[in-house]
Design a protein around this motif. Sequence first.
Motif, short mmCIF file in Angstrom:
data_model
loop_
_atom_site.label_atom_id
_atom_site.label_comp_id
_atom_site.label_asym_id
_atom_site.label_seq_id
_atom_site.Cartn_x
_atom_site.Cartn_y
_atom_site.Cartn_z
N LYS A 140 0.80 -1.20 -0.08
CA LYS A 140 0.41 0.06 0.13
C LYS A 140 0.94 1.25 0.20
CE LYS A 140 -3.76 -2.42 2.42
NZ LYS A 140 -4.19 -2.57 3.74
N PRO B 227 0.09 1.57 -5.27
CA PRO B 227 -0.61 2.57 -5.79
C PRO B 227 -0.06 3.81 -6.74
CG PRO B 227 -1.63 1.98 -4.03
CD PRO B 227 -0.13 1.36 -4.23
N GLN B 228 1.19 4.31 -6.08
CA GLN B 228 1.66 5.29 -6.60
C GLN B 228 2.51 5.08 -7.81
OE1 GLN B 228 1.69 4.20 -3.54
NE2 GLN B 228 1.73 5.89 -2.03
N LYS C 23 0.18 4.34 -10.69
CA LYS C 23 -0.49 5.75 -11.13
C LYS C 23 0.62 6.81 -12.05
CE LYS C 23 -3.26 9.56 -9.36
NZ LYS C 23 -3.88 9.82 -8.26
N ASP D 203 -7.78 -2.69 -7.32
CA ASP D 203 -7.76 -1.14 -7.02
C ASP D 203 -6.27 -0.74 -7.45
OD1 ASP D 203 -9.20 0.97 -5.80
OD2 ASP D 203 -7.50 1.10 -4.65
N CYS D 204 -5.17 -1.45 -7.02
CA CYS D 204 -3.92 -1.05 -7.53
C CYS D 204 -4.05 -0.63 -9.36
CB CYS D 204 -2.83 -1.72 -7.07
SG CYS D 204 -2.57 -1.85 -5.39
N CYS E 121 -5.42 2.29 -10.58
CA CYS E 121 -4.61 3.58 -10.39
C CYS E 121 -4.13 4.01 -11.78
CB CYS E 121 -3.22 3.34 -9.40
SG CYS E 121 -3.98 3.38 -7.68
N ARG F 76 -6.63 5.89 -13.25
CA ARG F 76 -6.98 6.93 -12.79
C ARG F 76 -5.92 8.39 -13.10
NH1 ARG F 76 -7.48 3.39 -8.22
NH2 ARG F 76 -9.60 3.48 -7.39
N GLY F 77 -4.70 7.64 -13.36
CA GLY F 77 -3.61 8.60 -13.90
C GLY F 77 -3.88 9.09 -15.26
N GLU G 115 -11.73 12.82 -13.25
CA GLU G 115 -11.76 11.67 -12.33
C GLU G 115 -12.13 10.63 -12.78
OE1 GLU G 115 -13.32 13.38 -8.88
OE2 GLU G 115 -12.55 15.19 -8.82
#
Length: 164
Positions: free
Chosen positions: A43, A47-48, A51, A127-128, A131, A134-135, A143
């Motif tokens: 975590k 994700p970072q 993204k 979910d990861c 990301c 999302r990016g 969004e």
Amino acid sequence: MSVKNEPSIRTPLTVGIREQLEHRALWMYLLIDEARKKGLDPKEYVPQAIKRCGHMHGEKHRKAAGGGESLIGLKKVLFGFFARRVFEMDIKRCDDDHLDIDFHYCPLVKAWQKAGCSDEEIAFLCDCAMCGDRGIGQEFGCELDLPATIGRGDDICQIRYIRR
């Protein structure tokens, strides 16, 4: 929960593309698993990192779509014929400010199922992976909303890019 995820389209080309995506999803899982064994908390970095990749791809897609932020352009460059078949997508809405797509199958989730991941692990991995999406959305000034995902046990993934 027991994730449901079975394809209805099984042409050889579609299956071949899915197998490539499954292979990459398996890499993702195994890298995270090995890092976890070494005491790293996924975590804190997964994700970072994903993204960042999404931003890189989003910038490329935006340029390929003519440089603007219209979600019509994103649909054209990212959600073409083969992507729609591989993920068994239905485009529900597409205009400059909204792109609503329902995915009926996910090869990434299939890879994690084959690897023996628990439902909780699949939800986290999904979910990861989102990301990245999302990016991409942020590069288009939008969004990403996810009212439903196969990875959380829903029957479909509802991908909603929205300019607010």
